[in-house]
Design an enzyme around this catalytic site. Sequence first.
Site, PDB file in Angstrom:
ATOM      1  N   ASN A 103      41.938  38.744  39.896  1.00 56.63           N
ATOM      2  CA  ASN A 103      41.171  37.817  39.056  1.00 56.63           C
ATOM      3  C   ASN A 103      41.447  38.211  37.609  1.00 56.63           C
ATOM      4  O   ASN A 103      40.942  39.218  37.123  1.00 56.63           O
ATOM      5  CB  ASN A 103      39.669  37.962  39.390  1.00 56.63           C
ATOM      6  N   LYS A 163      40.572  36.763  34.944  1.00 54.32           N
ATOM      7  CA  LYS A 163      39.474  36.425  34.026  1.00 54.32           C
ATOM      8  C   LYS A 163      40.042  35.801  32.734  1.00 54.32           C
ATOM      9  O   LYS A 163      41.063  35.123  32.791  1.00 54.32           O
ATOM     10  CB  LYS A 163      38.605  37.649  33.726  1.00 54.32           C
ATOM     11  N   HIS A 216      31.736  33.341  41.076  1.00 55.35           N
ATOM     12  CA  HIS A 216      31.848  34.685  40.505  1.00 55.35           C
ATOM     13  C   HIS A 216      30.564  35.000  39.739  1.00 55.35           C
ATOM     14  O   HIS A 216      29.985  34.123  39.094  1.00 55.35           O
ATOM     15  CB  HIS A 216      33.069  34.767  39.584  1.00 55.35           C
ATOM     16  N   GLU A 234      30.059  36.354  37.008  1.00 57.79           N
ATOM     17  CA  GLU A 234      30.104  36.035  35.573  1.00 57.79           C
ATOM     18  C   GLU A 234      29.820  34.549  35.348  1.00 57.79           C
ATOM     19  O   GLU A 234      29.178  34.162  34.378  1.00 57.79           O
ATOM     20  CB  GLU A 234      31.469  36.459  34.995  1.00 57.79           C
ATOM     21  N   GLU A 240      30.772  41.065  46.081  1.00 57.94           N
ATOM     22  CA  GLU A 240      30.977  41.779  44.824  1.00 57.94           C
ATOM     23  C   GLU A 240      29.622  42.213  44.274  1.00 57.94           C
ATOM     24  O   GLU A 240      28.927  41.408  43.627  1.00 57.94           O
ATOM     25  CB  GLU A 240      31.642  40.857  43.796  1.00 57.94           C
ATOM     26  N   GLY A 268      33.556  45.750  36.888  1.00 58.75           N
ATOM     27  CA  GLY A 268      33.979  46.157  35.545  1.00 58.75           C
ATOM     28  C   GLY A 268      33.240  47.378  35.022  1.00 58.75           C
ATOM     29  O   GLY A 268      33.324  47.700  33.838  1.00 58.75           O
ATOM     30  N   SER A 327      35.341  47.171  40.758  1.00 58.82           N
ATOM     31  CA  SER A 327      36.017  48.413  40.364  1.00 58.82           C
ATOM     32  C   SER A 327      36.895  49.008  41.462  1.00 58.82           C
ATOM     33  O   SER A 327      37.003  50.227  41.594  1.00 58.82           O
ATOM     34  CB  SER A 327      34.992  49.443  39.860  1.00 58.82           C
TER      35      SER A 327
HETATM   36  C1  PEP Z   1      35.905  40.886  39.553  1.00 58.48           C
HETATM   37  O1  PEP Z   1      35.637  40.468  38.446  1.00 58.48           O
HETATM   38  O2  PEP Z   1      35.992  40.093  40.506  1.00 58.48           O
HETATM   39  C2  PEP Z   1      36.098  42.333  39.707  1.00 58.48           C
HETATM   40  C3  PEP Z   1      36.042  42.837  40.908  1.00 58.48           C
HETATM   41  O3  PEP Z   1      36.329  43.047  38.565  1.00 58.48           O
HETATM   42  P1  PEP Z   1      36.678  44.619  38.462  1.00 58.48           P
HETATM   43  O4  PEP Z   1      37.695  44.911  39.527  1.00 58.48           O
HETATM   44  O5  PEP Z   1      37.207  44.789  37.079  1.00 58.48           O
HETATM   45  O6  PEP Z   1      35.398  45.357  38.699  1.00 58.48           O
END
Ligand code: PEP
Length: 251
Positions: free
Chosen positions: A9, A11, A96, A98, A168, A174, A214
């Site tokens: 992703n 972003k 997501h 976000e 998630e 992040g 992460s």
């Molecule tokens: C995401 O935004 O879907 C995600 C898993 O981000 P990160 O791997 O940076 O935590």
Amino acid sequence: MRKNIVAGNWKMNKNLQEGIELAKELQAALNGKTVKCDVVICTPFIHLASVNAVIDGKTVRLGAENCADKVSGAYTGEVSAAMLASTGAQYVILGHSERRAYYGETNAILKEKVKLALENNLIPIFCIGEVLEEREAGKQNEVVKTQIEESLFDLSTEDFGKIVLAYEPVWAIGTGKTATPAQAQEIHAYIRSILAAKYGQAVANDTSILYGGSANAGNAKELFSNPDVDGGLIGGAALKVETFLPIVEAF
Ligand code: PEP
């Protein structure tokens, strides 16, 4: 059929030229390699058509990060599921955290987006997950169950069978904090049990449930070794081939 999938992703990162370069590098790195998962890159809207031109759509597949909850018309700035499909995108991330947190996407809005994605033959990578306070209060199961029920459980069995889920935990996205493999397995198994209760064990067994938050080269192998973790949705580590490829190769 349940598949292992590693999806990046991107972003709101990379300008067009940087995005094309990254896609080219990833395609080149995977050419001639046998990997045990499908590899997807989900890019900003403006990158889709150009990135599609430099990947083969098999070794590396294309996805978007969002789509509109309307079919077409006077919705300035929105991008429809049909438009995404016309670029060659095969997947779309929906729900997501976000999008939920910063753009007010509710379970009801997401239900519309899922419907439109499926009508346009896009595979939704549907994200669910709890925030830290919910985890601390032990409410994570309740939270993911409501997210799934309110956005997905009106789907027919056939349509549900096309969905990919991504668990998630918001506190892990992040932040550098990862769910432990045991935490991931526990909730993935719970999610599969909800799917089994609604659609039957066969459909539940066939649904890919990815972990996101992460994930990186150091923890992917252990996370993916869990029986109910079928891959990852990867943010930060998807922005460079040298950090993304080891995750793909963790299977
Ligand atoms: C995401 O935004 O879907 C995600 C898993 O981000 P990160 O791997 O940076 O935590």
